[in-house]
Design a protein around this motif. Structure first.
Motif, PDB file in Angstrom:
ATOM      1  N   ARG A   1      14.715 -36.606  47.011  1.00  0.00           N
ATOM      2  CA  ARG A   1      13.534 -36.847  47.103  1.00  0.00           C
ATOM      3  C   ARG A   1      12.753 -35.942  47.990  1.00  0.00           C
ATOM      4  O   ARG A   1      11.713 -35.562  47.669  1.00  0.00           O
ATOM      5  CB  ARG A   1      13.279 -38.362  47.797  1.00  0.00           C
ATOM      6  N   ARG A   2      13.101 -35.558  48.884  1.00  0.00           N
ATOM      7  CA  ARG A   2      12.870 -34.266  49.867  1.00  0.00           C
ATOM      8  C   ARG A   2      12.612 -32.939  49.258  1.00  0.00           C
ATOM      9  O   ARG A   2      11.750 -32.058  49.452  1.00  0.00           O
ATOM     10  CB  ARG A   2      13.690 -34.230  51.281  1.00  0.00           C
ATOM     11  N   PHE A   3      13.790 -32.723  48.397  1.00  0.00           N
ATOM     12  CA  PHE A   3      13.872 -31.712  47.867  1.00  0.00           C
ATOM     13  C   PHE A   3      12.611 -31.596  46.820  1.00  0.00           C
ATOM     14  O   PHE A   3      11.867 -30.226  46.581  1.00  0.00           O
ATOM     15  CB  PHE A   3      15.082 -31.493  46.779  1.00  0.00           C
TER      16      PHE A   3
ATOM     17  N   GLN B   1       7.528 -28.784  45.504  1.00  0.00           N
ATOM     18  CA  GLN B   1       6.187 -28.874  44.952  1.00  0.00           C
ATOM     19  C   GLN B   1       5.008 -28.541  46.080  1.00  0.00           C
ATOM     20  O   GLN B   1       4.180 -27.950  45.474  1.00  0.00           O
ATOM     21  CB  GLN B   1       5.921 -30.316  44.438  1.00  0.00           C
ATOM     22  N   GLU B   2       5.507 -28.615  47.192  1.00  0.00           N
ATOM     23  CA  GLU B   2       4.428 -28.097  48.166  1.00  0.00           C
ATOM     24  C   GLU B   2       4.990 -26.630  48.760  1.00  0.00           C
ATOM     25  O   GLU B   2       4.138 -26.327  49.693  1.00  0.00           O
ATOM     26  CB  GLU B   2       4.356 -28.790  49.278  1.00  0.00           C
ATOM     27  N   ALA B   3       5.533 -26.114  47.920  1.00  0.00           N
ATOM     28  CA  ALA B   3       6.180 -24.655  48.465  1.00  0.00           C
ATOM     29  C   ALA B   3       5.248 -23.505  48.317  1.00  0.00           C
ATOM     30  O   ALA B   3       4.920 -22.665  49.007  1.00  0.00           O
ATOM     31  CB  ALA B   3       7.425 -24.366  47.922  1.00  0.00           C
ATOM     32  N   LEU B   4       4.370 -23.590  47.214  1.00  0.00           N
ATOM     33  CA  LEU B   4       3.275 -22.640  46.916  1.00  0.00           C
ATOM     34  C   LEU B   4       1.961 -23.019  47.053  1.00  0.00           C
ATOM     35  O   LEU B   4       1.478 -24.151  47.160  1.00  0.00           O
ATOM     36  CB  LEU B   4       3.513 -22.092  45.462  1.00  0.00           C
ATOM     37  N   PRO B   5       1.252 -21.974  47.693  1.00  0.00           N
ATOM     38  CA  PRO B   5      -0.148 -22.764  48.136  1.00  0.00           C
ATOM     39  C   PRO B   5      -1.105 -23.033  46.899  1.00  0.00           C
ATOM     40  O   PRO B   5      -0.700 -22.629  45.696  1.00  0.00           O
ATOM     41  CB  PRO B   5      -0.849 -21.474  48.834  1.00  0.00           C
ATOM     42  N   GLU B   6      -2.016 -23.641  47.055  1.00  0.00           N
ATOM     43  CA  GLU B   6      -3.061 -24.081  45.914  1.00  0.00           C
ATOM     44  C   GLU B   6      -3.619 -23.092  44.995  1.00  0.00           C
ATOM     45  O   GLU B   6      -3.596 -23.234  43.746  1.00  0.00           O
ATOM     46  CB  GLU B   6      -3.963 -25.130  46.211  1.00  0.00           C
TER      47      GLU B   6
ATOM     48  N   GLN C   1       0.873 -18.899  40.337  1.00  0.00           N
ATOM     49  CA  GLN C   1       2.023 -19.761  39.711  1.00  0.00           C
ATOM     50  C   GLN C   1       2.256 -21.016  40.436  1.00  0.00           C
ATOM     51  O   GLN C   1       1.589 -21.522  41.422  1.00  0.00           O
ATOM     52  CB  GLN C   1       3.411 -19.026  40.107  1.00  0.00           C
ATOM     53  N   GLN C   2       2.622 -22.021  39.485  1.00  0.00           N
ATOM     54  CA  GLN C   2       2.991 -23.339  39.808  1.00  0.00           C
ATOM     55  C   GLN C   2       4.248 -23.728  39.670  1.00  0.00           C
ATOM     56  O   GLN C   2       4.922 -23.225  38.828  1.00  0.00           O
ATOM     57  CB  GLN C   2       1.883 -24.376  39.176  1.00  0.00           C
ATOM     58  N   ILE C   3       4.690 -24.804  40.319  1.00  0.00           N
ATOM     59  CA  ILE C   3       6.109 -24.855  40.584  1.00  0.00           C
ATOM     60  C   ILE C   3       6.183 -26.628  40.331  1.00  0.00           C
ATOM     61  O   ILE C   3       5.414 -27.571  40.578  1.00  0.00           O
ATOM     62  CB  ILE C   3       6.666 -24.900  41.976  1.00  0.00           C
TER      63      ILE C   3
END
Length: 1202
Positions: free
Chosen positions: A352-354, A359-364, A368-370
């Protein structure tokens, strides 16, 4: 005092008794009369003891509802979707029996796509963003049980070698990399995802970012014997590992000097590096194919990779059991009571933490999107999918309460039934809860369909019968004693309620033929809930009606029953009146109805004959277009028969039109006259024929399938990931499993042929061009060839002789030990075989006598090759340690592995987008296994495509079989209860049309066929009975022409059928608010279309068909004063009016009276005339024939309600 008969009226002789039985229908009518007599007795008994019945009923249903406390919600996909008793189920059981319940590992995935559609991501910048997200996810740590858990502790590590040197073994344990399939492994930056480190004196911390295995072995060579470890690394082609790969950013200060672009400082050609895939730390055993890493690729005519639209990284974690075994007895967990459950909790928390951090690793604002996903995400989603939404359930039931109360409220307090509506809905809710509680007590597990759909569907179906009984109770025939009102209601409606409920139960039981566990459980639960609803409606709800009757008799307000009613209306017993001569016909029996006497003109004598009540109620000719038709001398024996409002004693004031209007009024005055015109009938037949034709075309558009994206709510991150995966990475890991029961050693050629045949399937992903397909048998054989070559070199050079192998290589020594094995317990070794035998013969086969001994050596000596083969042997070969310097006899003997009962060849399936693709792949795999079976090899395919898609091989056949069986059962049930196969056939015809049309509309709406729509389609036959049987029964038991009987049926069933449809729609309405589009599309939309189709077919098509093709009436009313019968003229073609004799004066008066029609198995004693009683309360018991021993349905007066 008896009134004299009218002038000119002669009582009919005995031989001219009134004939009410039409032809051969005497037996069916008598049987229904007997059944209705039982219902009448039941109703009277409930009315006498209504308080006790209500208390005991609520107590029983409440006790069953407590069973919900032990309900189990099943969320395991295999338990929900794998066909019970199928070959897939048997194969899955075999796999679990040999390998255990769990898979070898669980997958956590990251997919990266460009925010701009179609943009290529094969750039260093895009790879850097992927590294950022993957690095953030790989550094996840969770704290549980006082310990910190990171990726290096819980990841899956494949093929860890056993090394005798303790220092090297500890270093390998800390450094051995996790299995991460990522495009970053083509670059030095892939090492950053590996978190292990080791310490050696005089050196900085050793990590994969700075580890050069070749250089390290050279530095450690003088201090330790590492020859075996060096050979292992050479075989695995480890080389320089990550430090020999190009850097994405050569300007990085940590980019190693050994990187190819370190000195040039040029960014790598990402497309060129990723073309063909990447490798883990081992080039030989860890090759990640391009299709696993890149999606949406495009190539030039020469096949060179140009662009890609998606990247994928996959992190493999241990299973809970593996994690438990790994740390069992370890010093890190000895103080926390380490268990497998705790291991599962650690993995779930980390996953769950992964997902959250990835999903929050890249800025808005990133380009690119993860999209991140894990196995726990799927479990959480299914768990949320299966939870009961208390708000929606409460909202749905409150809405139904409001509708029931409002539709049953009346200005006339004596007719108002608002409290009955409230009590009925609450009773149905309790019945639904008790039915589900009974299912829980029976061990039927709940699932998402049970919790999300069944409470609303069962409410809508159950309230239909509540409306039917309530309508019938208010329309009791005049003359019904107060104490017989409940019995009369059940007598007239019980047949319809029983017919619809039994058909619904049969429909859901037939739907249980669909062998999918989730849908079978849903169907059984629905059938049980319908049964509980039936019991509540037939046993407990009549008690509610009886109590409400007391309230009305006591002139209390509706709903607020503690207050007296200000209305002048009161409950009045409308009793049969004396005839003109003070007599009434004898022989009154259960099957009774109040009919209207009409003025007749005798054609021969030209005089008018009328049977008059004591106080004739004379009215001028009615302007009602159906008045002379619906209340004709024909009368009715229908179960759903009401009475003309004009015949009841009511206040003399005239009501406003808006107050008089209701659905029955609309059906009588507007709908029936319009529908039963010849042109309207033709239009109806043409329109429904066109609808059927369009549906047949729509049926060809229906595709099979149910994708996971159909289940997950749209707009969520989970749906975005699944959509991207389906679009770019439609790959499925499968395995070809070989079982026991045949000799592997002598079936090597058949195993190679099976692998070749499976590899040639269109859906199987081929290996890269330089490599050949690999299985454990290939790895095993190639390893034997390698050590044979080493032995040959050592033998030729003299390093190995007949009596010594200590000077030879490690591989040469292993070959030496294998070559001297005989497999004989008495003479296990034969040194003369060293030069006379080969480990692999000229045909590429392993000698059978060496097969299992060589398997032991290979498994112990080549862990990386074994891990790469993913063989999963069972029973596992024994552990055997090779020591080149131990020349004792025990070290020379090699234990043979036990005969194999389980092994597998791994494959990847690609290009599976549509269900047809899955079906084609499954059929090809099954054909390959069948061909191998003819060669003596027992094998089967395994993997998610075979678990969840094999059902489609026979789904349509199962659907067709279930519908056909159900239609036959419906015909038999209707024919048995209606005692009229003609009517039953028309009902089944309409139901078959409804099912076909619903199937066709699904095609136009784009709803795919899976096990869930199949269950609804099968259940539609039973649900459709709710809309058809009432009309058919009303038509069957009415009198007159077909048009007249169809009009009567519509008048008395239009309101309850419409109310039932609206209640069903209200029950389904709350499904529209579900967060899951799957519930909205596959349940709300389909069931709503089914309800509307049922309403149209039941109230439009069926009356038209009955008016054209309907069966003859069961009852023909005829009174004779001469050998010629007095009967009305036949109706005009296409009209609804009765003809009037031309000799009858135009200013005739319409005269009404109450009359009781008797039915007995013996001939009716119509010639006997008995004086009416002077008592104010009349009872059928006053007629001696009513209680005669020859009457199977005789009844006495019901006592007043206690």
């Amino acid at each position: 005092m008896a009134r004299p008969p009218p002038p000119g009226y002669t009582p009919p002789a005995r031989s001219a008794a009134p004939q009410i039985l039409a032809g051969s229908l005497k037996a069916p009518l008598w049987l229904r009369a007997y059944f209705q007599g039982l219902l009448f007795s039941l109703g009277c008994g409930i009315q006498r003891h209504c308080g006790k019945v209500l208390f005991l009923g609520l107590l029983a249903f409440g006790a069953l509802a407590l069973g919900l406390r032990v309900a189990i919600i099943e969320t395991d996909l295999e338990q929900l979707w794998v066909e019970v008793g199928s070959r897939v189920s048997q194969e899955l059981h075999y796999t679990k029996e040999k390998l255990g319940e769990e898979a070898a590992y669980t997958s956590q995935m990251l997919i990266q796509t460009a925010r701009q559609e179609g943009e290529s991501i094969l750039t260093p910048e895009a790879l850097s963003l992927h590294l950022q997200a993957a690095l953030t996810a790989s550094k996840v740590q969770v704290s549980l049980y006082g310990k910190s858990w990171d990726l290096n502790k819980i990841c899956y590590k494949s093929g860890v070698p056993l090394i005798e040197n303790g220092m090297i073994e500890r270093m390998i344990e800390k450094l051995f990399p996790c299995v991460i399939l990522t495009p970053l492994d083509c670059f030095w930056e892939g090492a950053k995802l590996q978190g292990g480190s080791a310490y050696l004196p005089g050196r900085p911390d050793i990590q994969w970012t700075n580890l050069d295995p070749e250089q390290l072995l050279e530095e450690l060579g003088p201090f330790a014997s590492l020859e075996g470890f060096r050979e292992l690394l050479d075989k695995a082609q480890v080389g320089q590992a990550y430090v020999g790969r190009p850097c994405l950013h050569p300007d990085d200060l940590h980019c190693p000097p050994s990187a190819p672009n370190h000195h040039s400082r040029q960014a790598p050609n990402v497309a060129q590096e990723l073309s063909g895939g990447c490798h883990g730390f081992s080039h030989k055993f860890m090759h990640w194919q391009e299709e696993l890493l890149l999606g949406g690729t495009a190539r030039d005519p020469q096949g060179q990779l140009l662009r890609a639209e998606a990247l994928q990284s996959t992190f493999l974690l241990m299973s809970p059991r593996q994690l438990y075994e790994h740390f069992r007895g370890d010093y890190q967990t000895h103080d926390i009571g380490w268990s497998e459950e705790q291991a599962g909790t650690v993995l779930q928390a980390w996953q769950r933490r992964f997902v959250q951090l990835a999903q929050e690793a890249l800025p808005e604002n990133a380009s690119q999107q993860i999209h991140a996903f894990s196995s726990t995400t799927l479990d959480d989603m299914l768990r949320a999918f299966s939870e009961v939404s208390a708000a929606r359930v409460l909202g749905g039931y409150l809405l139904m309460l409001a509708y029931a109360c409002v539709t049953m409220l009346r200005w006339d307090c004596a007719q108002s039934q608002g409290a009955v509506g409230l009590a009925g809905v609450l009773l149905v809710a309790l019945a639904v809860a008790s039915g589900l509680g009974l299912c829980a007590l029976l061990g039927i597990s709940f699932n998402a369909a049970t919790t999300q759909v069944l409470p609303f569907l069962a409410l809508g179906i159950g309230v239909d019968d509540i409306f039917l009984l309530a309508h019938a109770f208010t329309e009791a025939p005049p003359g019904t004693p107060l104490q017989e009102r409940t019995g009369e209601c059940l007598q007239r409606t019980g047949t319809s309620v029983a017919l619809t409920s039994i058909n619904n139960m049969v429909a859901f039981f037939m739907a249980a033929l669909v062998p999918i566990p989730a849908l079978r459980a849903f169907s059984l639960q629905a059938a049980i809930v319908v049964g509980c609803n039936f019991a509540a409606v037939m046993l407990v709800f009549p008690a509610v009606l009886s109590l409400d009757l007391r309230r009305r008799h006591c002139q209390r307000l509706d709903v607020l029953c503690c207050f007296s009613s200000p209305c002048s209306a009161r409950v009045i017993q409308i009793l049969p009146q004396e005839l003109g001569d003070g007599t009434v016909p004898v022989g009154v029996a259960h099957l009774t109805t109040t009919v209207q006497a009409f003025t007749h003109c005798e054609a021969s004598s030209q005089h008018v004959v009328t049977i008059l009540p004591p106080q004739a109620h004379l009215v001028p000719p009615s302007s009602d277009p159906l008045g002379s038709e619906l209340f004709s001398p024909g009368g009715s024996t229908r179960d759903l028969l009401g009475q003309d409002e004009g015949t009841r004693q009511k206040p003399a004031h005239k009501s406003l039109p808006c107050v008089r209007w209701n659905l029955a009024h609309f059906a009588r005055h507007q709908f029936a006259p319009l529908l039963l015109q010849s042109r309207a009938k033709a239009a109806v037949l043409v329109l429904f024929g066109a609808l059927l034709g369009l549906s047949l075309y729509g049926a060809t558009l229906v595709q099979d399938g149910l994708a996971l994206t159909d289940v997950v709510p749209r707009g969520t991150k989970e749906h975005a990931f699944l959509s991207a995966q389906l679009r770019y990475f439609s790959l499925y890991e499968v395995a070809l499993v070989t079982q026991g029961g045949f000799d592997y050693a002598h079936s090597q050629r058949a195993l190679f042929d099976l692998h070749q045949r499976f590899s040639s399937l269109k859906a199987v992903l081929p290996p890269p061009a330089p490599q050949a397909p690999r299985t454990w048998l290939h790895y095993y054989r190639n390893w034997l060839l390698g050590i044979q070559a080493a032995f040959d070199q050592d033998w030729a050079s003299g390093r190995i002789t007949r009596h010594s192998y200590r000077n030879g290589s490690e591989d040469g020594a292993l070959a030496y030990k294998l070559l001297i094995q005989t497999g004989d317990a008495q003479e296990p070794l034969d040194f003369s075989q060293l030069t006379t035998r080969r480990l692999v013969d000229k045909e590429g086969l392993i000698p059978p006598e060496l097969f299992y001994m060589g398997l032991t050596v290979w498994v112990s000596s080549d862990p990386l090759g074994l891990a790469a083969s993913q063989a999963n042997f069972y029973p596992p070969p024994p552990e055997w340690l090779h020591d080149k310097y131990d020349t004792t006899g025990e070290n020379l003997r090699i234990p043979a592995a036990q005969p194999l009962e389980f092994a597998q060849f791994p494959f990847l399936l690609r290009g599976l987008q549509k269900t047809a693709d899955f079906v084609e792949a499954i059929e090809g795999a099954r054909a390959a296994c069948a061909e191998a079976g003819r060669a003596g090899v027992r094998a089967y395919p395994s993997g998610s495509p075979f678990l969840f898609w094999e059902q489609y091989l026979g789904l349509r056949r199962c659907f067709l079989l279930a519908v056909c069986i159900l239609l036959v059962c419906t015909f038999l049930v209707c024919a048995l209860l209606l005692l009229n196969p003609w009517t039953a056939g028309l009902i089944v015809l309409v139901l078959a049309m409804m099912t076909m049309e619903l199937f066709g509309i699904m095609g136009f709406l784009g709803i795919k066929l899976s096990a869930i729509p199949v269950v609804i389609l099968v259940a539609s036959v039973g649900i459709g009975v709710e809309f058809t049987v009432h009309v058919a029964l009303g038509f069957l038991t009415a009198q007159g022409s077909r048009n007249l009987r169809a009009a009567r049926a519509l008048e008395h069933t239009f309101a309850p059928v419409t109310d039932g449809a609206v209640s069903t729609l209200l029950g389904l309405l709350m499904l529209a608010g579900s967060n899951f589009d799957f519930i909205v599309r596959y349940f709300f939309v389909v069931l709503t279309v089914l309800t509307l189709l049922g309403l149209l077919h039941g109230l439009v098509l069926l009356p038209v068909l009955l008016s054209i093709l309907g069966p003859p009436p069961e009852v023909v009313q005829m009174y004779k004063e001469s050998p010629e019968a007095l009967s009305p003229t036949a109706p005009r073609e296409g009209g609804l009016r009765w003809g009037i004799s031309p000799t009858l004066p135009q200013s005739f008066a319409r005269v009404t009276t109450s009359m009781t029609v008797a039915l007995h198995p013996p001939p009716l004693p119509g010639a006997y005339i008995h004086a009416a009683s002077d008592e104010p309360t009349w009872s059928p018991a006053t007629t001696p024939a009513a209680s005669g021993p020859g009457s199977p349905n005789s009844r006495g007066p019901c006592p007043a309600t206690e």
